[in-house]
Design an enzyme around this catalytic site. Structure first.
Site, PDB file in Angstrom:
ATOM      1  N   TRP A  10      30.165   1.619-101.257  1.00 34.64           N
ATOM      2  CA  TRP A  10      28.846   1.677-101.903  1.00 34.64           C
ATOM      3  C   TRP A  10      28.878   2.388-103.256  1.00 34.64           C
ATOM      4  CZ3 TRP A  10      24.852   3.018 -97.436  1.00 34.64           C
ATOM      5  CH2 TRP A  10      24.656   1.870 -96.661  1.00 34.64           C
ATOM      6  N   LYS A  11      29.989   3.010-103.569  1.00 36.68           N
ATOM      7  CA  LYS A  11      30.085   3.768-104.833  1.00 36.68           C
ATOM      8  C   LYS A  11      28.876   4.717-104.931  1.00 36.68           C
ATOM      9  CE  LYS A  11      32.938   0.085-106.599  1.00 36.68           C
ATOM     10  NZ  LYS A  11      33.434  -0.708-107.701  1.00 36.68           N
ATOM     11  N   HIS A  94      40.858   5.391-105.553  1.00 35.10           N
ATOM     12  CA  HIS A  94      40.160   4.254-106.149  1.00 35.10           C
ATOM     13  C   HIS A  94      40.368   4.271-107.667  1.00 35.10           C
ATOM     14  CE1 HIS A  94      36.985   1.549-107.442  1.00 35.10           C
ATOM     15  NE2 HIS A  94      37.025   1.039-106.220  1.00 35.10           N
ATOM     16  N   GLY A 233      32.656  -3.952-103.175  1.00 35.16           N
ATOM     17  CA  GLY A 233      31.751  -3.085-103.924  1.00 35.16           C
ATOM     18  C   GLY A 233      30.348  -3.661-103.943  1.00 35.16           C
ATOM     19  N   GLY A 234      29.967  -4.257-105.059  1.00 36.56           N
ATOM     20  CA  GLY A 234      28.602  -4.732-105.280  1.00 36.56           C
ATOM     21  C   GLY A 234      27.985  -5.499-104.122  1.00 36.56           C
TER      22      GLY A 234
HETATM   23  P1  13P Z   1      33.243  -5.119-106.652  1.00 33.18           P
HETATM   24  O1  13P Z   1      33.261  -5.799-105.304  1.00 33.18           O
HETATM   25  O2  13P Z   1      31.867  -4.730-107.085  1.00 33.18           O
HETATM   26  O3  13P Z   1      34.007  -5.896-107.663  1.00 33.18           O
HETATM   27  O4  13P Z   1      34.014  -3.726-106.469  1.00 33.18           O
HETATM   28  C1  13P Z   1      35.254  -3.712-105.857  1.00 33.18           C
HETATM   29  C2  13P Z   1      35.626  -2.315-105.553  1.00 33.18           C
HETATM   30  O5  13P Z   1      35.868  -1.516-106.448  1.00 33.18           O
HETATM   31  C3  13P Z   1      35.637  -1.896-104.152  1.00 33.18           C
HETATM   32  O6  13P Z   1      36.230  -0.659-104.003  1.00 33.18           O
END
Ligand code: 13P
Length: 248
Positions: A10-11, A94, A233-234
């Site tokens: 989820w960052k 990461h 991620g997104g």
């Molecule tokens: P995205 O799926 O948004 O490209 O991000 C990938 C990521 O950094 C997962 O750790």
């Protein structure tokens, strides 16, 4: 037999209410899958998510940690604190942490050791920049990240580590590596693991792909021979997308 692992990263997103709502939305829809499901959330959400996910098959992870148990490290979170919450995984190394927070292979290695000492399974990230890819250095860069990040990690501990190959140029850009490109590097990573740890661990280690994975491309990525999961991620912020990826 390697159990696929789909992890959402989820960052720096979501409040407690949004996070709990997300788990409530997806938990029945991912029940009964053969895939291991993990959400790696900001620290502030982990405790509430733990409660929301209780009784479901959703596991939790953090996105970073320090390597010391405690001390004068303002703003840091220790493995002991994460273990206290009862999380299963922690993303380590990461590319955003390497790029913006000066993480190196050396700090990554310390964190992997510390996580393992506390029974936290590392999701260990590696990957090359666009410049490195275009100058033909992908294999060498990724190999050295693997060798350095895993320094003095035993074979027994290696079984607890998930590797995530995330080409930096494919993160958040909408540019996915083709499934074949991703598989090629992941195959090479597996070969490096064979050199370091031998045949058994080579066949057992799980390696994810990450970089613009979404519901519509998850199946072709997951169908690749050497790809055992995705670090998302997104698309992991959206319940329907995440469910579609888990149920690829
Ligand atoms: P995205 O799926 O948004 O490209 O991000 C990938 C990521 O950094 C997962 O750790």
């Amino acid at each position: 037999m390697r159990i696929p692992i789909i992890a959402g990263n989820w960052k720096m997103h979501k409040t407690i209410n949004e996070a709990v709502q997300f788990v409530n939305d997806i938990k029945e829809k991912v029940q009964g899958t053969d895939v291991e499901v993990v959400i790696c959330a900001p620290f502030t959400l982990l405790l509430s998510l733990k409660e929301a996910a209780a009784g479901s098959n959703i596991k939790l992870g953090a996105q970073n940690m320090h390597w010391e148990n405690q001390g004068a490290f303002t703003g840091e979170i220790s493995p002991l604190m994460l273990k206290d919450i009862g999380i299963d995984y922690c993303i380590i190394g990461h590319s955003e942490r390497r790029q913006y927070f000066a993480e190196t292979d050396e700090t990554v290695n310390k964190k992997i050791h510390a996580a393992l000492q506390h029974g936290i399974n590392p999701i260990f990230c590696v990957g090359e920049t666009l410049e490195e890819r275009e100058s033909g250095k992908t294999e060498a860069i990724v190999k050295s990240q693997i060798q350095n990040g895993l320094e003095n990690i035993s074979g027994e501990d290696m079984n607890k580590i998930v590797i995530a190959y995330e080409p930096i140029w494919a993160i958040g850009t909408g540019k996915t590596a083709t499934p074949e490109q991703a598989n090629e590097v992941i195959y090479q990573i597996r070969e490096t693991i064979k050199e370091l740890y031998g045949e058994t661990i080579y066949t057992e280690v799980r390696i994810q792909y990450g970089g613009s994975v979404k519901g519509s491309n998850a199946e072709e990525i997951m169908n690749q021979e050497d790809i055992d999961g995705a670090l998302v991620g997104g698309a992991s912020l959206l319940p329907d997308e995440f469910v579609q990826i888990v149920n690829f």
